[in-house]
Scaffold this motif. Structure first.
Motif, mmCIF file in Angstrom:
data_model
loop_
_atom_site.group_PDB
_atom_site.id
_atom_site.type_symbol
_atom_site.label_atom_id
_atom_site.label_comp_id
_atom_site.label_asym_id
_atom_site.label_seq_id
_atom_site.Cartn_x
_atom_site.Cartn_y
_atom_site.Cartn_z
ATOM 1 N N ASP A 220 0.874 -1.164 0.000
ATOM 2 C CA ASP A 220 0.000 0.000 0.000
ATOM 3 C C ASP A 220 0.912 1.214 0.000
ATOM 4 O O ASP A 220 2.064 1.112 -0.394
ATOM 5 N N ASP A 221 0.441 2.363 0.442
ATOM 6 C CA ASP A 221 1.250 3.577 0.358
ATOM 7 C C ASP A 221 2.481 3.473 1.266
ATOM 8 O O ASP A 221 2.386 3.067 2.415
ATOM 9 N N ALA A 222 3.634 3.884 0.738
ATOM 10 C CA ALA A 222 4.872 3.783 1.518
ATOM 11 C C ALA A 222 4.967 4.887 2.566
ATOM 12 O O ALA A 222 5.182 4.621 3.749
ATOM 13 N N ILE A 223 4.841 6.138 2.143
ATOM 14 C CA ILE A 223 4.781 7.274 3.074
ATOM 15 C C ILE A 223 3.540 8.067 2.704
ATOM 16 O O ILE A 223 3.402 8.518 1.562
ATOM 17 N N VAL A 224 2.621 8.235 3.649
ATOM 18 C CA VAL A 224 1.359 8.890 3.331
ATOM 19 C C VAL A 224 0.968 9.846 4.455
ATOM 20 O O VAL A 224 0.907 9.468 5.623
ATOM 21 N N LEU A 225 0.742 11.090 4.084
ATOM 22 C CA LEU A 225 0.279 12.094 5.037
ATOM 23 C C LEU A 225 -1.241 12.047 5.088
ATOM 24 O O LEU A 225 -1.909 12.042 4.049
ATOM 25 N N LYS A 226 -1.783 12.045 6.301
ATOM 26 C CA LYS A 226 -3.231 11.920 6.473
ATOM 27 C C LYS A 226 -3.744 12.929 7.487
ATOM 28 O O LYS A 226 -2.995 13.432 8.332
ATOM 29 N N SER A 243 13.172 13.007 2.852
ATOM 30 C CA SER A 243 14.369 13.111 2.019
ATOM 31 C C SER A 243 15.196 11.835 2.057
ATOM 32 O O SER A 243 15.181 11.082 3.037
ATOM 33 N N ASN A 244 15.903 11.593 0.932
ATOM 34 C CA ASN A 244 16.900 10.526 0.830
ATOM 35 C C ASN A 244 16.324 9.151 1.160
ATOM 36 O O ASN A 244 16.974 8.337 1.825
ATOM 37 N N CYS A 245 15.124 8.886 0.667
ATOM 38 C CA CYS A 245 14.481 7.597 0.910
ATOM 39 C C CYS A 245 14.400 6.780 -0.380
ATOM 40 O O CYS A 245 14.321 7.334 -1.482
ATOM 41 N N THR A 246 14.398 5.448 -0.241
ATOM 42 C CA THR A 246 14.143 4.536 -1.347
ATOM 43 C C THR A 246 12.829 3.820 -1.055
ATOM 44 O O THR A 246 12.645 3.272 0.034
ATOM 45 N N LEU A 247 11.916 3.816 -2.050
ATOM 46 C CA LEU A 247 10.533 3.426 -1.789
ATOM 47 C C LEU A 247 10.009 2.486 -2.864
ATOM 48 O O LEU A 247 10.245 2.701 -4.058
ATOM 49 N N ILE A 248 9.261 1.453 -2.437
ATOM 50 C CA ILE A 248 8.584 0.516 -3.331
ATOM 51 C C ILE A 248 7.176 0.328 -2.794
ATOM 52 O O ILE A 248 6.991 0.069 -1.603
ATOM 53 N N SER A 249 6.175 0.434 -3.668
ATOM 54 C CA SER A 249 4.792 0.380 -3.195
ATOM 55 C C SER A 249 3.875 -0.203 -4.249
ATOM 56 O O SER A 249 4.052 0.042 -5.441
ATOM 57 N N SER A 277 6.753 0.601 -8.429
ATOM 58 C CA SER A 277 5.569 1.084 -7.719
ATOM 59 C C SER A 277 4.382 1.231 -8.657
ATOM 60 O O SER A 277 4.545 1.497 -9.849
ATOM 61 N N ASN A 278 3.199 1.076 -8.090
ATOM 62 C CA ASN A 278 1.966 1.213 -8.861
ATOM 63 C C ASN A 278 1.663 2.678 -9.167
ATOM 64 O O ASN A 278 1.056 2.991 -10.191
ATOM 65 N N ARG A 279 2.068 3.545 -8.291
ATOM 66 C CA ARG A 279 2.062 4.989 -8.497
ATOM 67 C C ARG A 279 3.312 5.575 -7.855
ATOM 68 O O ARG A 279 3.855 5.000 -6.911
ATOM 69 N N GLY A 280 3.733 6.722 -8.341
ATOM 70 C CA GLY A 280 4.870 7.393 -7.734
ATOM 71 C C GLY A 280 4.427 8.335 -6.639
ATOM 72 O O GLY A 280 4.446 8.013 -5.456
ATOM 73 N N THR A 300 13.644 10.250 -8.689
ATOM 74 C CA THR A 300 13.481 9.313 -9.799
ATOM 75 C C THR A 300 12.298 8.407 -9.493
ATOM 76 O O THR A 300 12.126 7.956 -8.361
ATOM 77 N N ILE A 301 11.478 8.157 -10.524
ATOM 78 C CA ILE A 301 10.248 7.394 -10.350
ATOM 79 C C ILE A 301 10.157 6.324 -11.425
ATOM 80 O O ILE A 301 10.268 6.619 -12.612
ATOM 81 N N GLU A 302 9.930 5.093 -10.998
ATOM 82 C CA GLU A 302 9.705 3.983 -11.926
ATOM 83 C C GLU A 302 8.389 3.307 -11.540
ATOM 84 O O GLU A 302 8.229 2.865 -10.397
ATOM 85 N N THR A 303 7.452 3.248 -12.482
ATOM 86 C CA THR A 303 6.139 2.684 -12.174
ATOM 87 C C THR A 303 5.793 1.525 -13.105
ATOM 88 O O THR A 303 6.274 1.450 -14.235
#
Length: 439
Positions: A220-226, A243-249, A277-280, A300-303
């Motif tokens: 699901d969402d890796a980092i999400v503000l709610k 900052s400076n994070c690597t993320l897969i979602s 990721s399914n979305r960036g 950088t974003i790869e979807t």
């Protein structure tokens, strides 16, 4: 002072419930004015809920594993008297988005505490398998909703989470509510990419938050503000640095919303890498809160599309503003800037406001987008769930799709379309689809 949980009766054998011993060490440490509670390495500490308290550093040594109990009765009850109920809507959780933010239980929990730290190179295992329901092969549905977060910390001041590995959570992993002055640095958060609702880090109505140098993989969402409905007394989510994070979602790597009943302000996201990721980046506004003053840079974003069950169609950047349901007016998106971003994936940038709520004042500068097909799933257009109706816009895609938006500025934007994407690409228009858009 250092308080060793083994000296308070913890077995660390992976079988006995060590919650009472661990809690006694925390209570003693806090009452004495503070110090470090240590889980020595080389042990597995099976445990029910633990309450974190002021002036305590909860430290897991390298090789220490704190594993959540197999038994629901071992968890601290929060809402509904701790009684578990099924989906009231009868819908699976990838469709059911009605959630006020308060679960029934929590593993690590605390309320109204200050000067708390969770540190060390040990591991906290949330034991996701006890929540498994149906499995489509691409999506594991949980047995009930909302399930148990690994961490729910409410109204904390001066909170640090550093270096630990968090894993196998079947729901929101780090849920922070109404917290001020939060530093999350260097953590590894590894969840099952097929597990529904297993968000990574969820600052909810929080202020002055820094998320730095983390690696997150989650279903699901890796980092999400709610800004969830049950906590509106804490006000906006603001002054956030990622900052400076690597993320897969399998949903969005970085998201603002869906729960957004207060505003989101003053947000800086920089120097991150998003892959598989399914979305960036997704700004998903469905409630009354506005998004303003946000900058996304050097990313950088790869979807790629994961399956039809997850929200999204592999958009690298997605901004949508829609009323969630009748009588609930969505907020505004304004003064948002994207710069120095390289995107590669199966869809283009997607902006879609509403007829009575335009997206406005958004800029794109130094953007390089490559459209390339890599998954087995068809590219079916765009996805605006959650919303009224099925939420699908069935059309060939554009490099940038804009609808109901104004004051959109593009500078040094380059879009390349690989041959693998030609069957899905809308070649009868320029790279920018400008339907209902005011530049």
């Amino acid at each position: 002072m250092t308080y060793n949980v083994l000296e308070f009766g913890a077995k660390g054998d992976g079988a006995a419930n060590d919650a009472k011993a661990i809690q006694k060490a925390i209570d003693t440490c806090s009452l004495a004015g503070g110090g470090r509670v240590v889980l020595p390495g080389g042990h597995i500490y099976n445990s029910g809920s633990i309450l974190l308290k002021s002036n305590v550093e909860f430290h897991l040594e390298m090789g220490a594993v704190l594993k959540a109990s197999d038994h629901l009765e071992d968890y601290y009850p929060l809402a509904n008297g701790g009684k578990i109920v099924a989906h009231e809507s009868g819908l699976p959780s990838f469709l059911n988005s009605e959630y006020n933010g308060r679960p029934f239980h929590a593993f690590l929990y605390g309320y109204d505490q200050e000067n708390v730290a969770i540190t060390g190179f040990g591991t906290i295992d949330a034991n996701e398998t006890i929540f498994y329901g149906s499995n489509s092969g691409y999506h594991i549905e949980g047995t009930y909703y909302p399930r148990i977060p690994l961490m729910l910390l409410e109204k904390f001041r001066h909170l640090t989470i550093r270096d630990v590995k968090l894993m196998n959570c079947a729901f929101w992993t780090v849920h922070l509510v109404g917290c001020n002055d939060v530093l999350i640095e260097g953590i590894r958060l590894i969840n099952n990419l097929q597990m529904a609702n297993s968000d990574g880090i969820d600052p909810d109505h929080c202020t002055n938050v820094r998320i730095i140098g983390c690696h997150i993989e989650c279903g699901d969402d890796a980092i999400v503000l709610k800004n969830s409905g049950d906590y509106n007394q804490y006000g906006p989510c603001e002054n956030i640095v990622i900052s400076n994070c690597t993320l897969i979602s399998t949903s969005a790597a970085i998201k603002i919303g869906t729960e957004g009943e207060c505003s989101f302000r003053n947000i800086l996201v920089e120097n991150c890498t998003i892959s598989r990721s399914n979305r960036g980046i997704s700004l998903q506004i469905r409630d009354g809160g506005d998004v303003e003053n946000a900058v996304f840079s050097n990313i950088t974003i790869e979807t790629r599309r994961f399956s039809h069950e997850w929200w999204g169609r592999a958009e690298p950047i997605c901004i949508t503003v829609h009323d969630r349901k009748p009588g609930v007016k969505a907020g505004k998106v304004r003064n948002v800037h994207f710069q120095n971003i390289t995107c590669k994936g199966e869809n283009g940038i997607f902006l879609r406001g509403s007829e009575d709520q335009y997206i406005e004042d958004v800029s794109f500068e130094n953007i390089h987008l490559t459209l390339e097909k890599t998954s087995r799933w068809d590219i079916e257009g765009y996805d605006i769930r959650p919303c009224q109706g099925d939420g699908e816009i069935r059309t060939k895609i554009s490099g940038i799709y804009g609808d109901y938006a104004r004051d959109i500025r593009l500078k040094h934007v380059k879009i390349r379309v690989e041959d693998s994407m030609r069957p899905f690409y809308k070649e009868d228009v320029t790279l920018l689809n400008t339907e209902n858009i005011e530049l």
